[in-house]
Design an enzyme around this catalytic site. Structure first.
Site, short mmCIF file in Angstrom:
data_model
loop_
_atom_site.label_atom_id
_atom_site.label_comp_id
_atom_site.label_asym_id
_atom_site.label_seq_id
_atom_site.Cartn_x
_atom_site.Cartn_y
_atom_site.Cartn_z
N HIS A 131 19.24 -0.51 -0.04
CA HIS A 131 17.91 0.02 -0.05
C HIS A 131 16.86 -1.20 0.32
O HIS A 131 16.10 -0.97 1.30
CB HIS A 131 17.56 0.69 -1.24
CG HIS A 131 16.06 1.04 -1.60
ND1 HIS A 131 15.43 2.20 -0.74
CD2 HIS A 131 14.99 0.34 -1.86
CE1 HIS A 131 14.33 2.39 -1.33
NE2 HIS A 131 14.05 1.19 -1.77
N CYS A 141 0.68 -1.15 -0.03
CA CYS A 141 0.01 0.12 0.06
C CYS A 141 0.75 1.23 -0.05
O CYS A 141 0.26 2.40 -0.28
CB CYS A 141 -0.85 -0.20 1.31
SG CYS A 141 -0.12 -0.20 2.77
#
Length: 339
Positions: free
Chosen positions: A100, A50
């Protein structure tokens, strides 16, 4: 192999753009097939939640650049992305890309730092990649190190102590709108992990009347029975809205499942009693026009970020400790990438 990542998240773009390149779990296999067709012999992993969509790509000879990977994501999602859209995507290569990925898996890059749902979502993305590409040895080696590092962070720091999640933040919104939750009725639309966590939080805060609306009746019934609630089918959603005080929607539908007109009719029958709508889905489940209705309070995933920012401030030391562990693990990660 050359390893790169291109993505978009809640920090770099607003929800309308993120919706364009979101993928439901059921769409991952097809998406990976498209990517493998466009970039032959590559190992790909696609993470879509989301709050973010990220494409991880390992190739032997081709070093994809920012524009190429943005174009690839757009083609995979079936949407055209223009130059203005492209500026919201980030691109990293090599050890920076791996670093990352660790920060994502360990929740350091999450809206709610310390939440543990993201690690499960990364593992699901890896499982989908492994199923679609049985021979993805590079991603397998890298993910072993990623999981090891994320586990160290969660066990050796306090980053998850007293943690909150997107679902618990949603419940806090409910407590601000209503003085008491004990006599309120909540409807959960969608019976996935986020919905269940939201249900758990609502019940722990006093909600006793719960309705579960899910496309799969069996799954909805199981969740409703576990928390002493009632399960309904999708075609019964509108008729139940007038008795509902709180709606939390988190489906994987590619379109809105709750129309503004349905909310308008429900509010009329509620005789000015307020209704709280919390839309955790991407793409959004509830038509944004509902926010303009009197006595309706609509919040989407971007609205939750304000609360999450305060959470980050409280966890600064744990975040610093977590980054220290990542630095310790980087040599092993580099070895895995180069072996």
């Amino acid at each position: 192999m050359n390893f790169s990542i291109c993505g978009i998240n809640f920090k770099t773009s607003q929800l309308p753009l993120r919706e364009k390149v979101s993928f439901s779990p059921g769409q991952l296999a097809t998406a990976l097939k498209i990517i493998n067709h466009e970039v032959p012999n590559a190992e790909a992993m696609l993470l879509s939640t989301c709050n973010r969509t990220e494409l991880y790509l390992a190739t032997e000879n081709i070093v994809e650049n920012h524009d190429q990977m943005v174009e690839l994501l757009g083609k995979t999602a079936g949407v055209p992305l223009n130059k203005d859209d492209s500026e919201h995507f980030y691109f990293k290569t090599g050890i920076k890309a791996a670093k990352h990925l660790i920060s994502v898996a360990a929740s350091l890059d999450s809206m709610v730092v310390g939440e543990t749902e993201i690690l499960g979502q990364v593992k699901q993305a890896y499982a989908a990649a492994s199923k679609a590409q049985p021979g993805c040895k590079f991603i397998h080696r890298l993910m072993n190190q990623i999981n090891r590092t994320a586990k160290r962070i969660h066990t050796e720091t306090d980053i998850s102590r007293g943690r909150v999640s997107v679902s618990s933040i949603a419940v806090e919104f409910a407590r601000k709108i209503f003085d008491h939750l004990e006599n309120k009725t909540a409807m959960i639309v969608g019976a996935g992990e986020t919905s269940e966590l939201t249900m758990k939080s609502l019940v722990s805060k006093g909600i006793k009347n719960v309705i579960v609306c899910n496309r799969s009746p069996e799954k909805g019934k199981t969740l409703a029975e576990h928390y002493g609630g009632e399960a309904i089918d999708y075609d019964q959603l509108d008729e139940h809205l007038p008795i509902v005080d709180i709606v939390v929607s988190s489906t994987s539908a590619p379109h809105c499942v709750i129309k503004a007109e349905s909310i308008r009719r429900a509010i009329t029958l509620r005789h000015e009693r307020p209704m709280l709508l919390i839309d955790i889905a991407v793409p959004r489940d509830i038509e944004e026009e509902a926010d303009s209705l009197e006595d309706v309070y609509l919040y989407d995933i971007d609205d939750l970020q304000k609360v999450a920012t305060e959470n980050l401030k409280r966890r600064k030391k744990s975040v610093d400790d977590a980054w220290g562990i990542i630095e310790e693990e980087l040599p092993a990660i580099a070895d895995a990438m180069n072996s």
